[in-house]
Write a protein that holds these residues in place. Structure first.
Motif, mmCIF file in Angstrom:
data_model
loop_
_atom_site.group_PDB
_atom_site.id
_atom_site.type_symbol
_atom_site.label_atom_id
_atom_site.label_comp_id
_atom_site.label_asym_id
_atom_site.label_seq_id
_atom_site.Cartn_x
_atom_site.Cartn_y
_atom_site.Cartn_z
ATOM 1 N N ASP A 37 27.646 54.711 43.064
ATOM 2 C CA ASP A 37 28.277 56.009 42.816
ATOM 3 C C ASP A 37 29.630 55.890 42.128
ATOM 4 N N CYS A 38 29.904 54.739 41.516
ATOM 5 C CA CYS A 38 31.142 54.584 40.754
ATOM 6 C C CYS A 38 30.922 55.071 39.320
ATOM 7 N N PRO A 39 31.950 55.595 38.655
ATOM 8 C CA PRO A 39 31.797 56.041 37.267
ATOM 9 C C PRO A 39 31.344 54.896 36.371
ATOM 10 N N THR A 40 30.450 55.193 35.438
ATOM 11 C CA THR A 40 29.997 54.165 34.502
ATOM 12 C C THR A 40 31.018 53.990 33.382
ATOM 13 N N ASP A 41 30.923 52.846 32.691
ATOM 14 C CA ASP A 41 31.826 52.615 31.569
ATOM 15 C C ASP A 41 31.625 53.634 30.462
ATOM 16 N N ALA A 42 30.397 54.112 30.284
ATOM 17 C CA ALA A 42 30.148 55.129 29.259
ATOM 18 C C ALA A 42 30.947 56.397 29.546
ATOM 19 N N LEU A 43 31.010 56.772 30.809
ATOM 20 C CA LEU A 43 31.793 57.953 31.193
ATOM 21 C C LEU A 43 33.278 57.701 30.953
ATOM 22 N N GLY A 122 43.645 51.131 25.914
ATOM 23 C CA GLY A 122 42.552 51.728 26.678
ATOM 24 C C GLY A 122 41.181 51.295 26.232
ATOM 25 N N THR A 123 41.107 50.200 25.479
ATOM 26 C CA THR A 123 39.818 49.727 24.986
ATOM 27 C C THR A 123 39.238 48.607 25.841
ATOM 28 N N ALA A 124 39.976 48.196 26.872
ATOM 29 C CA ALA A 124 39.509 47.109 27.736
ATOM 30 C C ALA A 124 39.868 47.433 29.177
ATOM 31 N N ARG A 125 39.026 46.975 30.103
ATOM 32 C CA ARG A 125 39.320 47.026 31.533
ATOM 33 C C ARG A 125 39.671 45.616 32.004
ATOM 34 N N SER A 126 40.355 45.532 33.135
ATOM 35 C CA SER A 126 40.766 44.230 33.638
ATOM 36 C C SER A 126 40.461 44.098 35.122
ATOM 37 N N PHE A 165 36.148 40.965 46.773
ATOM 38 C CA PHE A 165 36.697 42.313 46.585
ATOM 39 C C PHE A 165 37.519 42.407 45.303
ATOM 40 N N ILE A 166 36.936 41.878 44.222
ATOM 41 C CA ILE A 166 37.631 41.883 42.930
ATOM 42 C C ILE A 166 37.287 43.179 42.205
ATOM 43 N N THR A 167 38.226 44.104 42.275
ATOM 44 C CA THR A 167 38.003 45.452 41.743
ATOM 45 C C THR A 167 37.770 45.413 40.241
ATOM 46 N N GLY A 168 36.659 46.006 39.824
ATOM 47 C CA GLY A 168 36.369 46.166 38.409
ATOM 48 C C GLY A 168 35.873 44.925 37.698
ATOM 49 N N MET A 210 36.313 53.547 41.357
ATOM 50 C CA MET A 210 36.673 52.504 40.404
ATOM 51 C C MET A 210 35.432 51.868 39.770
ATOM 52 N N PRO A 211 35.303 51.900 38.456
ATOM 53 C CA PRO A 211 34.142 51.287 37.794
ATOM 54 C C PRO A 211 34.020 49.812 38.141
ATOM 55 N N GLY A 212 32.796 49.366 38.340
ATOM 56 C CA GLY A 212 32.572 47.953 38.624
ATOM 57 C C GLY A 212 32.620 47.584 40.085
ATOM 58 N N GLY A 213 33.072 48.508 40.943
ATOM 59 C CA GLY A 213 33.116 48.220 42.365
ATOM 60 C C GLY A 213 34.062 47.079 42.697
#
Length: 391
Positions: A37-43, A122-126, A165-168, A210-213
Motif C-alpha cells: 500500500d505504499c505509493p508507486t514510483d510512477a505516482l 527530484g529525479t532520484a530517490r535515495s 528497515f532501509i527505507t526506500g 514511503m515508496p519502497g517500504g
C-alpha cells in the motif's frame, strides 16, 4: 533568521500549501500503490512533475543552492505534510531530505555533482543504510553495535553485511552506506541498483507513506571507489551526527502538518455529525477533545520553532532535537488518536487520511530513535550535568 528570510519562507510555504491542497490531496484516492500500500514510483514521478510545473519542487533549497534556515524549513515542510503524499510530491520526504542536507554540508564537489544534484532535481530517490538486523545483534538505536564491515582493496573499498528497515531501498537510485573499518565508522555513496546489494525481503509495516517500504538488505562484497567515501575513514559517526538532529526535526515538521490536516477533518466531522439531538461538537467529550488538540498542536509548533532556532544558531542541537522528537511524537500521537476517536467508525476507514496519519505517527514514535532511547540519553546528560556541578 532575519525578517527577509522569514518572509521568503512564509511566501514559499503559502505556495506549497496551495499546491498540496489543490493538486496533491485529490491524489490521495489514487490506486497506484504497491502490495504494501505504499505509493508507486510512477505516482511519485507524476506528482513531482506537477510540483516542478508549479515551482514548488524541493522548495526548501533555493535556486542558488542555499538551504532555508531550519525555522524557514519548518514553515515549508509542515505545509508539505498536509497530505501524506505532499512530501513525496514536493521532494521534502525522508530519507531524501536528510540525505540532501548531509551532502550539501559535507559532500565533496564530485559527490555533490554525482549524487546531490539528482536528489535536489527530484529525479532520484535515495536510501540510508545504517540499521541492522536485531537478531544478529546489529546496530539499531546503538550505532556502536554496527557489524557491517569494510576494508580497503586498492582504489576501492569492499563492504559486507546486512542492513534492516532501509527505507526506500527498493527503487532507490542512490545509497548512503555505513560500515566499520579498522579506523572506525565509514560512510559511502553508492549508485543503485547494484548486484552486490540484494533485497532479501520487505516486511509489511504499520506505515505506508514511503515508496519502497523498509527493506532487509544483504551487502555481498559491495565494491565502492575510494573517491565515493564521504570524508575520511573513521569519520562516519561524526557525519551521521551532522544529519541526525536536522533529520529528526524534519520528521517533526512533516508530521505536524499531517496532524493539522487530520484535526481539520475531525473538526469538520464533529461540526456536521448529529448524535443524541445535537452536533458532536456540542457534546463536552468531543468538544474538549478538539480543544485539547488545539492546545497540543500549538505546543508542537512552538517546540519545533524552538529547536529550529537552536540549530540555526550553529549549535549541534543533539539534546534539543532529542527533546523535540520525544515531545512532538508523543503529543502528535495523542492528537491523531483523538481525531480517530472523534470520528468513531469513520475514523477507522480509508475514507479519509485520519487512520493513515494515526498509523504513521505510531511508527514515528520509533524511527529516528524510540522515545525511551531519547529519554535515556537525556537522563545521562542530566547525570553528567549534576556531576559537573558537584566538582
Amino acid at each position: 533568521m532575519n525578517h527577509d528570510d522569514l518572509e521568503l519562507a512564509a511566501e514559499i510555504a503559502d505556495r506549497v500549501e496551495r499546491f498540496v491542497r489543490d493538486v496533491v490531496v485529490p491524489y490521495e484516492k489514487d490506486k497506484r500503490r504497491d502490495h504494501h500500500d505504499c505509493p508507486t514510483d510512477a505516482l511519485v514521478v507524476e506528482l513531482r512533475e506537477k510540483a516542478r510545473s508549479a515551482g514548488v519542487l524541493t522548495p526548501h533549497i533555493l535556486p542558488d543552492g542555499k538551504h532555508l534556515s531550519q525555522r524557514g524549513t519548518a514553515l515549508v515542510l509542515a505545509r508539505t505534510g498536509l497530505s501524506p503524499l505532499g512530501p513525496l510530491a514536493c521532494n521534502t520526504c525522508a530519507p531524501d531530505e536528510g540525505n540532501m542536507f548531509l551532502l550539501g554540508k559535507v559532500g565533496s564537489d564530485l559527490l555533490k555533482d554525482r549524487f546531490l544534484a539528482p536528489l535536489v532535481a527530484g529525479t532520484a530517490r535515495s536510501a540510508f543504510f545504517m540499521t541492522e538486523p536485531a537478531e544478529e545483534g546489529g546496530a539499531g538505536s546503538d550505532p556502536s553495535m554496527m557489524r557491517t564491515t569494510c576494508h580497503r582493496d586498492g582504489n576501492s573499498w569492499v563492504i559486507n553485511g546486512r542492513k534492516a528497515f532501509i527505507t526506500g531501498a527498493d527503487g532507490a537510485h542512490i545509497g548512503i552506506v555505513m560500515a566499520k573499518a579498522q579506523e572506525g565508522a565509514c560512510m559511502f555513496l553508492v549508485s543503485l541498483p547494484d548486484p552486490a546489494i540484494q533485497i532479501e525481503r520487505i516486511p509489511r509495516t504499520i506505515d505506508s507513506s514511503m515508496p519502497g517500504g523498509h527493506a532487509i538488505v544483504r551487502l555481498d562484497n559491495l565494491r565502492v571507489p575510494a573517491e565515493q567515501m564521504l570524508g575520511n575513514a573513521g569519520e562516519g559517526f561524526s557525519y551521521a551526527q551532522v544529519r541526525l538532529a536536522p533529520a529528526r526535526l524534519s520528521h517533526c515538521m512533516r508530521w505536524y502538518g499531517a496532524c493539522l490536516r487530520a484535526n481539520e477533518i475531525a473538526t469538520d466531522y464533529a461540526n456536521r455529525r448529529m448524535a443524541f439531538g445535537k452536533l458532536l461538537i456540542d457534546h463536552e467529550g468531543t468538544g474538549f477533545s478538539l480543544a485539547d488538540n488545539l492546545i497540543d498542536l500549538k505546543q508542537v509548533e512552538l517546540m519545533i520553532q524552538w529547536c529550529a532556532g537552536v540549530l540555526d544558531s550553529g549549535a549541534p542541537g543533539g539534546t534539543e532535537s532529542s527533546m523535540a522528537k520525544v515531545a512532538v511524537s508523543e503529543t502528535l500521537m495523542r492528537v491523531a488518536d483523538r481525531c480517530v476517536q472523534v470520528m468513531g467508525g469513520s475514523g477507522l476507514t480509508e475514507d479519509t487520511i485520519v487512520e493513515q496519519v494515526y498509523r504513521e505517527i505510531r511508527a514515528f514514535r520509533i524511527y529516528d530513535g524510540p522515545t525511551e532511547v531519547h529519554k535515556w540519553s537525556l537522563a545521562k546528560n542530566i547525570k553528567r550535568g549534576w556531576a559537573r556541578a558537584q566538582a
